[in-house]
Design a protein around this motif. Structure first.
Motif, PDB file in Angstrom:
ATOM      1  N   SER A 117       0.821  -1.215   0.000  1.00  0.00           N
ATOM      2  CA  SER A 117       0.000   0.000   0.000  1.00  0.00           C
ATOM      3  C   SER A 117       0.850   1.257   0.000  1.00  0.00           C
ATOM      4  O   SER A 117       0.492   2.261  -0.621  1.00  0.00           O
ATOM      5  N   LEU A 118       1.999   1.222   0.689  1.00  0.00           N
ATOM      6  CA  LEU A 118       2.857   2.398   0.727  1.00  0.00           C
ATOM      7  C   LEU A 118       3.445   2.692  -0.643  1.00  0.00           C
ATOM      8  O   LEU A 118       3.630   3.849  -1.020  1.00  0.00           O
ATOM      9  N   SER A 119       3.759   1.647  -1.402  1.00  0.00           N
ATOM     10  CA  SER A 119       4.259   1.853  -2.763  1.00  0.00           C
ATOM     11  C   SER A 119       3.184   2.507  -3.626  1.00  0.00           C
ATOM     12  O   SER A 119       3.475   3.375  -4.459  1.00  0.00           O
ATOM     13  N   TRP A 120       1.935   2.100  -3.414  1.00  0.00           N
ATOM     14  CA  TRP A 120       0.833   2.702  -4.159  1.00  0.00           C
ATOM     15  C   TRP A 120       0.697   4.179  -3.799  1.00  0.00           C
ATOM     16  O   TRP A 120       0.502   5.031  -4.674  1.00  0.00           O
ATOM     17  N   ILE A 121       0.812   4.491  -2.503  1.00  0.00           N
ATOM     18  CA  ILE A 121       0.744   5.888  -2.067  1.00  0.00           C
ATOM     19  C   ILE A 121       1.872   6.692  -2.698  1.00  0.00           C
ATOM     20  O   ILE A 121       1.686   7.819  -3.162  1.00  0.00           O
ATOM     21  N   SER A 122       3.064   6.091  -2.720  1.00  0.00           N
ATOM     22  CA  SER A 122       4.220   6.769  -3.309  1.00  0.00           C
ATOM     23  C   SER A 122       3.980   7.090  -4.777  1.00  0.00           C
ATOM     24  O   SER A 122       4.264   8.192  -5.245  1.00  0.00           O
ATOM     25  N   GLN A 123       3.472   6.127  -5.516  1.00  0.00           N
ATOM     26  CA  GLN A 123       3.251   6.332  -6.944  1.00  0.00           C
ATOM     27  C   GLN A 123       2.149   7.344  -7.202  1.00  0.00           C
ATOM     28  O   GLN A 123       2.273   8.196  -8.084  1.00  0.00           O
ATOM     29  N   ARG A 124       1.039   7.265  -6.450  1.00  0.00           N
ATOM     30  CA  ARG A 124      -0.108   8.126  -6.702  1.00  0.00           C
ATOM     31  C   ARG A 124       0.099   9.545  -6.188  1.00  0.00           C
ATOM     32  O   ARG A 124      -0.298  10.507  -6.844  1.00  0.00           O
ATOM     33  N   VAL A 125       0.683   9.680  -5.001  1.00  0.00           N
ATOM     34  CA  VAL A 125       0.790  10.990  -4.361  1.00  0.00           C
ATOM     35  C   VAL A 125       2.089  11.697  -4.728  1.00  0.00           C
ATOM     36  O   VAL A 125       2.094  12.885  -5.064  1.00  0.00           O
ATOM     37  N   LEU A 126       3.211  10.968  -4.679  1.00  0.00           N
ATOM     38  CA  LEU A 126       4.513  11.601  -4.864  1.00  0.00           C
ATOM     39  C   LEU A 126       4.989  11.588  -6.310  1.00  0.00           C
ATOM     40  O   LEU A 126       5.632  12.531  -6.770  1.00  0.00           O
ATOM     41  N   GLY A 127       4.712  10.505  -7.030  1.00  0.00           N
ATOM     42  CA  GLY A 127       5.138  10.430  -8.424  1.00  0.00           C
ATOM     43  C   GLY A 127       6.646  10.323  -8.553  1.00  0.00           C
ATOM     44  O   GLY A 127       7.355   9.906  -7.632  1.00  0.00           O
ATOM     45  N   LEU A 128       7.165  10.740  -9.693  1.00  0.00           N
ATOM     46  CA  LEU A 128       8.612  10.702  -9.964  1.00  0.00           C
ATOM     47  C   LEU A 128       9.064  12.059 -10.491  1.00  0.00           C
ATOM     48  O   LEU A 128       9.303  12.246 -11.691  1.00  0.00           O
ATOM     49  N   PRO A 129       9.168  13.058  -9.606  1.00  0.00           N
ATOM     50  CA  PRO A 129       9.590  14.395 -10.053  1.00  0.00           C
ATOM     51  C   PRO A 129      11.052  14.409 -10.483  1.00  0.00           C
ATOM     52  O   PRO A 129      11.842  13.544 -10.093  1.00  0.00           O
TER      53      PRO A 129
ATOM     54  N   ILE B 220       7.603   7.769   6.395  1.00  0.00           N
ATOM     55  CA  ILE B 220       9.040   7.472   6.504  1.00  0.00           C
ATOM     56  C   ILE B 220       9.456   6.343   5.551  1.00  0.00           C
ATOM     57  O   ILE B 220      10.399   6.512   4.763  1.00  0.00           O
ATOM     58  N   PRO B 221       8.814   5.158   5.575  1.00  0.00           N
ATOM     59  CA  PRO B 221       9.223   4.129   4.619  1.00  0.00           C
ATOM     60  C   PRO B 221       8.931   4.509   3.168  1.00  0.00           C
ATOM     61  O   PRO B 221       9.670   4.116   2.259  1.00  0.00           O
ATOM     62  N   VAL B 222       7.869   5.302   2.942  1.00  0.00           N
ATOM     63  CA  VAL B 222       7.569   5.750   1.584  1.00  0.00           C
ATOM     64  C   VAL B 222       8.701   6.629   1.058  1.00  0.00           C
ATOM     65  O   VAL B 222       9.183   6.459  -0.067  1.00  0.00           O
ATOM     66  N   VAL B 223       9.142   7.581   1.885  1.00  0.00           N
ATOM     67  CA  VAL B 223      10.210   8.493   1.468  1.00  0.00           C
ATOM     68  C   VAL B 223      11.528   7.746   1.285  1.00  0.00           C
ATOM     69  O   VAL B 223      12.303   8.051   0.372  1.00  0.00           O
ATOM     70  N   ASN B 224      11.783   6.749   2.139  1.00  0.00           N
ATOM     71  CA  ASN B 224      13.007   5.959   1.993  1.00  0.00           C
ATOM     72  C   ASN B 224      13.062   5.285   0.627  1.00  0.00           C
ATOM     73  O   ASN B 224      14.071   5.350  -0.077  1.00  0.00           O
ATOM     74  N   GLU B 225      11.969   4.633   0.252  1.00  0.00           N
ATOM     75  CA  GLU B 225      11.919   3.959  -1.047  1.00  0.00           C
ATOM     76  C   GLU B 225      11.947   4.973  -2.186  1.00  0.00           C
ATOM     77  O   GLU B 225      12.593   4.757  -3.212  1.00  0.00           O
ATOM     78  N   TRP B 226      11.255   6.077  -2.002  1.00  0.00           N
ATOM     79  CA  TRP B 226      11.199   7.140  -3.011  1.00  0.00           C
ATOM     80  C   TRP B 226      12.587   7.717  -3.276  1.00  0.00           C
ATOM     81  O   TRP B 226      12.959   7.975  -4.427  1.00  0.00           O
ATOM     82  N   CYS B 227      13.359   7.923  -2.203  1.00  0.00           N
ATOM     83  CA  CYS B 227      14.722   8.463  -2.353  1.00  0.00           C
ATOM     84  C   CYS B 227      15.609   7.521  -3.167  1.00  0.00           C
ATOM     85  O   CYS B 227      16.452   7.975  -3.954  1.00  0.00           O
TER      86      CYS B 227
END
Length: 660
Positions: free
Chosen positions: A144-156, A187-194
């Motif tokens: 679910s956190l990966s889904w949040i990352s993709q939907r909310v944060l994207g890939l700027p 926190i885990p979302v941002v870690n993976e996003w980084c």
């Protein structure tokens, strides 16, 4: 004859003027090197301390009235708090060791009794954080956190764009939710996003905590401090209390100023902490095959749309479609059912592939193991020269039957290995990435078949089928808190139990996810704050500085805000607010002005804690994941505190006049 100040402030004042003292504090080699800039925050603290001592020497009656009436317990508490701050700033000792040591000293000397010492570890806020780790684990294990990352944060593209994409949604959420669960979830979302953006986590973890505080000062329910102060306002005065958005008249401009400051200064104020061994240093380049399974959400998407071009240190070298091999795959190539994708990359990126919904290992052997996939993990094993499978293919040696493990990928001296996994011939020194039960580790650790066997952390297969359930549990938790049906602790406890009962995460994995060091520091910090409060040290600091304001309400407002911020950095935000509220009511009555300007100053000053990791619990939660040092908070947080201080004290008298 005028009464002389005590002997030790006079000596300190003379010593502070001495060139020998300055030479000891600022060695010539420190000033001459570029390291001076990294030590500047600590030098600022030392200079401020010297200035304070000189002030007390010049104002003996003020100093005696506020501080010299303290008993030895108050002085000892102040000394231990200062030592704890200095050890955190200047030594590599773990924060939990330092704060537990200071708390232990207060217990042994009798400043705190046993029940008060341990009270911080049974604090509701601490328990809430611990339970939220379990909730976040359920979200993480279901994808679910990966889904949040993709939907909310994207890939700027770029660090500035990433910072803005992170801060805006976090501010919006924290305006209506408690800051703690918002930060815990991200926190885990941002870690993976980084990792995907190839940005150091230290560039985004502090803004994550700060932006949660920015949002918290925009509504009455944004932080628990706002609710505490509003409750005191209703109980102790004749005011009816604040509306949901009343504080936004001051809080929203402060939040905008904070976001603007971080956007302008992040490149040179936020540190860049690199891991000791980065992905680029990893010589193990695995070859792995994945397949697009039936009903995969990736079917019909291009390689780029599926996110398969953005994984760091992972390269898609070819696609096998029926009997056709597509080398040098274009990012616009559209995926089809049963496509076999051949990747070469580092182990962390292989983990990302395993977590990606819609892909599964190309080998069907993973479905023939006795253990359910939800109970498995990934293990690395180096083949020894005495292994009976040397020079045999993985299929010929019946690897799965022999070891109850499936080979997912093989690494050999950085070479690209051709052919299917089952057709690869094993050689001594090959590193195998295995999917198996955790008991494999104990069974094969002493075996002569492998030189080395080690488990990869957080490598359990994702439970994607449980993702809608996990998001539903999170939504129920949020609704219960927002409408006041349950407290944050009760709602989080209910959500954590539901995550385990409904199979969103395993109990063992949930317990492993708890950051015990963070909880220990928070519990010990609560104890130190309680000691400052009960010994009168916190009150002495407040009383001493308030006497400087005089009888003008505006300077008094400035001092009240400054003291609240200072106490928040030393004790908990709620304790600082509770301590300052009666003082502020008394000041307002003495000056003959409305108490509301002081109430708003306390709300924002206690919620906007940026200068230390222990000032606010979300600051401490990002301390480890960001790889920060104690002085990093000084460098970024002190300017932010000063900015909020200035904006608040300018706007409060206009939004909430002294003479309504």
């Amino acid at each position: 004859m005028a009464k002389q100040p005590p002997w030790w402030p006079r000596i300190l004042q003379r010593q502070w003027r001495s060139p020998r003292t300055w030479n000891a504090i600022l060695p010539f080699n420190v000033i001459k090197t570029t390291k001076f800039f990294s030590t500047a925050p600590m030098l600022g603290v030392l200079c401020a301390g010297g200035f304070s001592m000189a002030m007390f020497a010049q104002l003996p009656s003020l100093g005696e009235a506020a501080f010299f009436g303290l008993g030895w317990q108050g002085w000892l508490t102040l000394g231990l708090t200062l030592v704890a701050f200095l050890l955190n700033a200047l030594t590599p000792l773990p924060a939990e060791v330092i704060f537990l040591g200071a708390l232990g000293a207060l217990l042994l000397t009798g400043v705190l009794d046993t029940s008060t010492t341990l009270a911080g570890f049974s604090n509701e806020g601490l328990a809430t954080i611990a339970v939220l780790y379990l909730v976040v684990t359920g979200l993480q294990q279901t994808g679910s956190l990966s889904w949040i990352s993709q939907r909310v944060l994207g890939l700027p593209k770029g660090e500035s764009a990433a910072l803005m994409r992170l801060m805006v949604p976090v501010m919006g959420l924290s305006a209506f939710l408690n800051n703690t669960p918002v930060v815990a979830m991200f926190i885990p979302v941002v870690n993976e996003w980084c990792r995907k953006l190839r940005i150091s986590p230290s560039k985004l973890m502090l803004p994550l905590s700060y932006s949660a505080s920015f949002g918290g000062v925009c509504t009455l329910i944004g932080t628990s401090t706002n609710l505490v102060v509003n409750g005191l306002l209703i109980a102790e005065t004749d005011h009816a209390g604040l509306g949901l958005f009343d504080i936004a008249l001051v809080g929203l401009p402060c939040a905008i100023a904070g976001v603007t400051f971080l956007m302008l200064s992040h490149s040179w104020l936020l540190p860049e902490r690199k891991p000791a061994i980065s992905d680029q240093d990893d010589l193990r380049q695995y070859t792995v095959e994945m397949v697009v399974h039936e009903n995969s959400p990736l079917i019909g998407k291009s390689i780029e749309e599926a996110g398969l071009r953005n994984l760091p240190n992972l390269y898609l070298i070819e696609v096998v479609r029926d009997s056709l091999v597509l080398p040098a795959v274009s990012p616009r190539e559209v995926l089809q059912e049963k496509d076999q994708l051949v990747f070469v990359g580092a182990v962390d990126s292989i983990l990302d592939l395993n977590r990606l919904r819609g892909l599964q290992p190309a080998t069907d052997q993973v479905f023939k193991l006795d253990t359910p996939r939800s109970e498995r993990c990934l293990i690395e094993a180096v083949v020894s020269n005495t292994c009976p499978l040397i020079r045999q293919t993985i299929r010929e040696g019946k690897f799965r039957s022999r070891y109850n493990a499936v080979v997912l990928a093989v690494a050999r001296n950085g070479e690209r290995l051709k052919g299917k996994i089952g057709e690869m011939r094993l050689l001594a020194g090959d590193t195998l990435l295995l999917e198996t039960h955790p008991t494999f580790l104990e069974q094969q650790r002493g075996s002569r078949d492998f030189y080395l066997v080690s488990e990869i952390p957080d490598s359990e297969p994702m439970r994607h089928d449980r993702a809608p359930l996990a998001l539903g549990i999170l939504l129920v938790m949020v609704v219960c808190v927002v409408f006041g049906w349950l407290s944050m602790l009760k709602a989080a406890t209910l959500a954590a139990i539901a995550m385990i009962v409904f199979g969103c995460c395993s109990p063992s994995r949930s317990l492993k996810s708890i950051e015990w060091s963070v909880l220990l520091v928070i519990g010990a910090a609560f104890g130190l704050g309680k000691a400052l409060e009960t010994t009168g040290a916190a009150g002495a600091i407040a009383a001493n500085l308030l006497q400087l304001a005089g009888d003008n309400p505006w300077p008094t407002l400035v001092v009240v805000y400054g003291i609240t911020t200072l106490l928040t950095e030393l004790i908990t935000n709620n304790a600082a607010a509770a301590l300052m509220f009666p003082i502020s009511v008394s000041l307002a009555n003495t000056l003959g002005v409305d108490v509301m300007p002081f109430v708003i100053a306390i709300m924002i000053g206690a919620s906007a804690s940026f200068s230390t990791p222990i000032g606010y619990q979300t600051n401490l939660m990002v301390y480890g994941p960001g790889g920060y040092k104690f002085t990093d908070y000084f460098r970024v947080g002190i300017p932010l505190n000063l900015l909020f201080w200035a904006v608040s004290c300018v706007l409060i008298p206009f939004a909430f006049p002294f003479y309504p």
